[in-house]
Design a protein around this motif. Structure first.
Motif, PDB file in Angstrom:
ATOM      1  N   UNK A 130     -47.310  -2.912  38.627  1.00  0.00           N
ATOM      2  CA  UNK A 130     -47.838  -4.141  37.932  1.00  0.00           C
ATOM      3  C   UNK A 130     -48.030  -5.453  38.670  1.00  0.00           C
ATOM      4  N   UNK A 131     -48.146  -6.504  37.804  1.00  0.00           N
ATOM      5  CA  UNK A 131     -49.007  -7.283  38.697  1.00  0.00           C
ATOM      6  C   UNK A 131     -48.115  -8.567  39.874  1.00  0.00           C
ATOM      7  N   UNK A 132     -46.999  -8.697  39.021  1.00  0.00           N
ATOM      8  CA  UNK A 132     -45.379  -9.775  39.694  1.00  0.00           C
ATOM      9  C   UNK A 132     -44.918  -9.069  39.174  1.00  0.00           C
ATOM     10  N   UNK A 133     -43.644  -9.541  40.177  1.00  0.00           N
ATOM     11  CA  UNK A 133     -43.006  -9.776  39.819  1.00  0.00           C
ATOM     12  C   UNK A 133     -41.213 -10.729  40.512  1.00  0.00           C
ATOM     13  N   UNK A 134     -40.597 -10.807  39.596  1.00  0.00           N
ATOM     14  CA  UNK A 134     -39.863 -12.122  39.774  1.00  0.00           C
ATOM     15  C   UNK A 134     -38.436 -11.371  39.794  1.00  0.00           C
ATOM     16  N   UNK A 135     -37.155 -12.209  40.916  1.00  0.00           N
ATOM     17  CA  UNK A 135     -35.637 -11.195  40.812  1.00  0.00           C
ATOM     18  C   UNK A 135     -35.080 -10.978  41.302  1.00  0.00           C
ATOM     19  N   UNK A 136     -33.848 -10.406  41.542  1.00  0.00           N
ATOM     20  CA  UNK A 136     -32.895 -11.195  42.224  1.00  0.00           C
ATOM     21  C   UNK A 136     -32.534  -9.391  43.222  1.00  0.00           C
ATOM     22  N   UNK A 137     -32.142 -10.128  44.479  1.00  0.00           N
ATOM     23  CA  UNK A 137     -31.884  -9.124  45.492  1.00  0.00           C
ATOM     24  C   UNK A 137     -30.149  -9.692  46.464  1.00  0.00           C
ATOM     25  N   UNK A 138     -29.343  -8.227  46.131  1.00  0.00           N
ATOM     26  CA  UNK A 138     -28.769  -8.024  46.835  1.00  0.00           C
ATOM     27  C   UNK A 138     -27.789  -7.910  48.208  1.00  0.00           C
ATOM     28  N   UNK A 139     -28.046  -8.005  49.295  1.00  0.00           N
ATOM     29  CA  UNK A 139     -27.430  -7.129  50.492  1.00  0.00           C
ATOM     30  C   UNK A 139     -26.807  -8.354  50.853  1.00  0.00           C
ATOM     31  N   UNK A 140     -27.249  -8.173  52.076  1.00  0.00           N
ATOM     32  CA  UNK A 140     -26.376  -8.953  53.790  1.00  0.00           C
ATOM     33  C   UNK A 140     -27.163  -9.966  53.341  1.00  0.00           C
ATOM     34  N   UNK A 141     -28.227 -10.256  52.825  1.00  0.00           N
ATOM     35  CA  UNK A 141     -28.595 -12.151  52.758  1.00  0.00           C
ATOM     36  C   UNK A 141     -29.539 -11.290  51.406  1.00  0.00           C
ATOM     37  N   UNK A 142     -28.708 -12.026  50.122  1.00  0.00           N
ATOM     38  CA  UNK A 142     -28.929 -12.117  48.664  1.00  0.00           C
ATOM     39  C   UNK A 142     -29.392 -13.214  48.607  1.00  0.00           C
ATOM     40  N   UNK A 143     -30.360 -13.066  47.784  1.00  0.00           N
ATOM     41  CA  UNK A 143     -31.398 -14.384  46.875  1.00  0.00           C
ATOM     42  C   UNK A 143     -32.016 -13.842  45.787  1.00  0.00           C
ATOM     43  N   UNK A 144     -33.019 -14.348  46.257  1.00  0.00           N
ATOM     44  CA  UNK A 144     -33.802 -14.200  45.149  1.00  0.00           C
ATOM     45  C   UNK A 144     -35.386 -13.709  45.641  1.00  0.00           C
ATOM     46  N   UNK A 145     -36.132 -12.604  45.137  1.00  0.00           N
ATOM     47  CA  UNK A 145     -37.201 -12.610  45.099  1.00  0.00           C
ATOM     48  C   UNK A 145     -39.034 -12.383  44.653  1.00  0.00           C
ATOM     49  N   UNK A 146     -39.532 -12.430  45.220  1.00  0.00           N
ATOM     50  CA  UNK A 146     -40.870 -12.426  44.085  1.00  0.00           C
ATOM     51  C   UNK A 146     -41.930 -11.593  45.089  1.00  0.00           C
ATOM     52  N   UNK A 147     -42.428 -11.015  43.893  1.00  0.00           N
ATOM     53  CA  UNK A 147     -43.560  -9.973  44.630  1.00  0.00           C
ATOM     54  C   UNK A 147     -44.763 -10.107  43.767  1.00  0.00           C
ATOM     55  N   UNK A 148     -45.737 -10.174  44.661  1.00  0.00           N
ATOM     56  CA  UNK A 148     -47.323 -10.523  44.017  1.00  0.00           C
ATOM     57  C   UNK A 148     -48.346  -9.138  44.600  1.00  0.00           C
ATOM     58  N   UNK A 149     -48.781  -8.528  43.005  1.00  0.00           N
ATOM     59  CA  UNK A 149     -49.802  -7.862  44.567  1.00  0.00           C
ATOM     60  C   UNK A 149     -50.946  -7.986  44.376  1.00  0.00           C
ATOM     61  N   UNK A 150     -51.525  -8.403  45.176  1.00  0.00           N
ATOM     62  CA  UNK A 150     -53.457  -9.142  45.827  1.00  0.00           C
ATOM     63  C   UNK A 150     -54.381  -8.206  45.576  1.00  0.00           C
ATOM     64  N   UNK A 151     -54.339  -6.682  45.747  1.00  0.00           N
ATOM     65  CA  UNK A 151     -54.828  -5.502  44.889  1.00  0.00           C
ATOM     66  C   UNK A 151     -54.368  -4.675  44.382  1.00  0.00           C
ATOM     67  N   UNK A 152     -54.651  -3.194  44.810  1.00  0.00           N
ATOM     68  CA  UNK A 152     -54.062  -2.229  44.526  1.00  0.00           C
ATOM     69  C   UNK A 152     -52.430  -1.488  44.634  1.00  0.00           C
ATOM     70  N   UNK A 153     -52.872  -1.763  45.860  1.00  0.00           N
ATOM     71  CA  UNK A 153     -51.656  -1.238  47.456  1.00  0.00           C
ATOM     72  C   UNK A 153     -50.944  -2.157  48.226  1.00  0.00           C
ATOM     73  N   UNK A 154     -51.807  -4.177  48.208  1.00  0.00           N
ATOM     74  CA  UNK A 154     -50.868  -4.777  48.674  1.00  0.00           C
ATOM     75  C   UNK A 154     -50.436  -6.037  48.489  1.00  0.00           C
TER      76      UNK A 154
END
Length: 163
Positions: free
Chosen positions: A22-46
């Motif tokens: 995918x290109x961009x993902x927005x979501x929730x992170x649950x764990x010791x430091x819970x919060x919001x996470x955004x992941x954006x791909x700059x190319x095919x594997x980074x």
């Protein structure tokens, strides 16, 4: 033995092809430091990942640079690793409970800033039918400015994807 090692290195680089689901993902992170996470791909594997979490009665901003690789034969399953840093802003009195002979050893002031370095390694599964991914990771970190110990944090994340 040297030729076998070189072959192994080339095979690892070959696995990096088409790791981006995918290109961009927005979501929730649950764990010791819970919060919001955004992941954006700059190319095919980074990818660049930003995490805004709560910890120690404050906010923690984490930025990570990640490499994402296919995890063998399972379609949609990738593994990733990366490195980055964090900065945290904390208010209110926070105590580190270390006792020697029943006495409190460390106490930190009302407001302080925390800066450090982070690593991350984990697995991510991207569903083909729906725009959702699930990931599990371990994120060790080392605090440089805040005089606390090094820790590691584990988390489960769910992201809604923009393909």
């Amino acid at each position: 033995m040297k030729k076998l090692f070189i072959l192994f290195v080339f095979a690892c680089f070959a696995l990096q092809i088409n790791a981006q689901p995918y290109k961009t993902g927005l979501g929730l992170r649950g764990g010791w430091a819970s919060g919001i996470t955004v992941k954006h791909f700059t190319n095919s594997n980074t990818a660049l990942e930003g995490i805004l979490s709560t910890r120690f009665r404050g906010l923690l901003f984490t930025g990570l640079y990640e490499k994402q690789l296919d995890f063998g034969e399972v379609k949609g399953l990738d593994w990733f690793y990366g490195v980055g840093g964090h900065v945290g802003f904390y208010q209110n009195r926070y105590y580190v409970y270390k006792y020697k002979r029943g006495l409190l050893v460390n106490e930190y002031p009302n407001n302080f800033v925390n800066i450090g370095i982070d690593g991350i390694i984990g697995l991510e599964y991207t569903f083909e039918e729906i725009p959702v991914s699930l990931s599990a990771d371990v994120k060790p970190f080392f605090d440089i400015v805040y005089p606390g110990p090094s820790w590691w944090a584990g988390a489960l994340s769910i992201r809604f994807l923009i393909r």
